[in-house]
Scaffold this motif. Structure first.
Motif, short mmCIF file in Angstrom:
data_model
loop_
_atom_site.label_atom_id
_atom_site.label_comp_id
_atom_site.label_asym_id
_atom_site.label_seq_id
_atom_site.Cartn_x
_atom_site.Cartn_y
_atom_site.Cartn_z
N GLN A 136 41.50 37.96 45.89
CA GLN A 136 40.85 38.14 47.18
C GLN A 136 39.62 39.01 47.13
N GLN A 137 39.55 39.96 46.20
CA GLN A 137 38.38 40.83 46.09
C GLN A 137 37.92 40.93 44.64
N VAL A 138 38.11 39.86 43.90
CA VAL A 138 37.79 39.86 42.48
C VAL A 138 36.32 40.18 42.22
N GLY A 139 35.43 39.79 43.11
CA GLY A 139 34.01 40.06 42.93
C GLY A 139 33.67 41.54 42.97
N ALA A 140 34.55 42.35 43.51
CA ALA A 140 34.36 43.80 43.52
C ALA A 140 34.77 44.42 42.19
N ARG A 141 35.57 43.70 41.42
CA ARG A 141 36.07 44.20 40.14
C ARG A 141 35.35 43.63 38.94
N GLU A 183 30.39 23.30 34.16
CA GLU A 183 29.98 23.24 35.57
C GLU A 183 31.12 23.68 36.49
N GLN A 184 32.33 23.24 36.21
CA GLN A 184 33.48 23.63 37.02
C GLN A 184 33.74 25.14 36.91
N ILE A 185 33.65 25.65 35.69
CA ILE A 185 33.86 27.08 35.47
C ILE A 185 32.78 27.89 36.18
N ALA A 186 31.53 27.44 36.07
CA ALA A 186 30.43 28.15 36.73
C ALA A 186 30.61 28.14 38.25
N ALA A 217 33.38 30.63 39.11
CA ALA A 217 32.93 32.00 38.89
C ALA A 217 31.95 32.44 39.97
N ALA A 218 31.03 31.57 40.35
CA ALA A 218 30.06 31.92 41.39
C ALA A 218 30.76 32.17 42.71
N TRP A 219 31.70 31.32 43.05
CA TRP A 219 32.44 31.47 44.29
C TRP A 219 33.30 32.74 44.28
N LEU A 220 34.03 32.95 43.19
CA LEU A 220 34.92 34.11 43.11
C LEU A 220 34.14 35.42 43.05
N ALA A 221 32.97 35.41 42.43
CA ALA A 221 32.15 36.63 42.36
C ALA A 221 31.73 37.09 43.75
N GLY A 222 31.70 36.19 44.70
CA GLY A 222 31.35 36.53 46.07
C GLY A 222 32.52 37.11 46.86
N GLU A 248 30.04 38.01 37.84
CA GLU A 248 30.15 36.57 37.63
C GLU A 248 30.27 36.22 36.14
N PRO A 249 29.46 36.81 35.25
CA PRO A 249 29.64 36.50 33.82
C PRO A 249 31.01 36.92 33.27
N GLU A 250 31.56 37.99 33.78
CA GLU A 250 32.90 38.42 33.35
C GLU A 250 33.96 37.42 33.83
N ILE A 251 33.78 36.89 35.02
CA ILE A 251 34.71 35.89 35.54
C ILE A 251 34.62 34.62 34.72
N VAL A 252 33.40 34.20 34.38
CA VAL A 252 33.21 33.03 33.52
C VAL A 252 33.98 33.22 32.22
N GLU A 253 33.80 34.36 31.59
CA GLU A 253 34.46 34.65 30.32
C GLU A 253 35.97 34.66 30.47
#
Length: 115
Positions: free
Chosen positions: A68-73, A100-103, A106-111, A76-81
């Motif tokens: 729910q707040q993964v983008g605060a932790r 493309e799916q991973i990106a 990651a972009a969505w979750l980083a937000g 985006e590059p860390e989420i991709v990895e």
């Protein structure tokens, strides 16, 4: 295989192993549903992530699976990895999802940040 199902569940659980919001119910009104994901990202999440991370990103396998707040932790590059390589109890998805799916995930979750 049952083990494969458990691995998939654990994968997304670990995706945000640093989650630790504790779920104390701060009453935040941030949108957490996977339904707010853009385009095909919601379908990718539902097919690959919901079993461990839940339909509202709340986590189903402990606090480390809460997104729910993964983008605060995580950036985006860390989420991709994390998605690509996995870690802890999360399996890698680099052979299951396209770049493309991973990106998109990651972009969505980083937000997803505390508001």
């Amino acid at each position: 295989m049952l083990a494969k199902g458990l691995i998939v569940s654990a994968v997304l659980a670990v995706l945000l192993a640093a989650c630790g919001s504790g779920g104390s119910g701060s009453g935040s009104a941030i949108s957490t549903s996977h339904m707010d994901a853009p385009g095909k990202t919601g379908a990718v999440y539902k097919a690959n992530c919901v079993s461990c991370h839940g339909s509202d990103l709340q986590g189903r396998m402990g606090a480390q699976t809460n997104l729910q707040q993964v983008g605060a932790r995580m950036t985006e590059p860390e989420i991709v990895e994390q998605i690509k390589k996995g870690g802890s109890s999360m399996p890698p998805f680099e052979d299951r999802l396209t770049d493309e799916q991973i990106a998109g995930l990651a972009a969505w979750l980083a937000g997803k940040k505390k508001e």
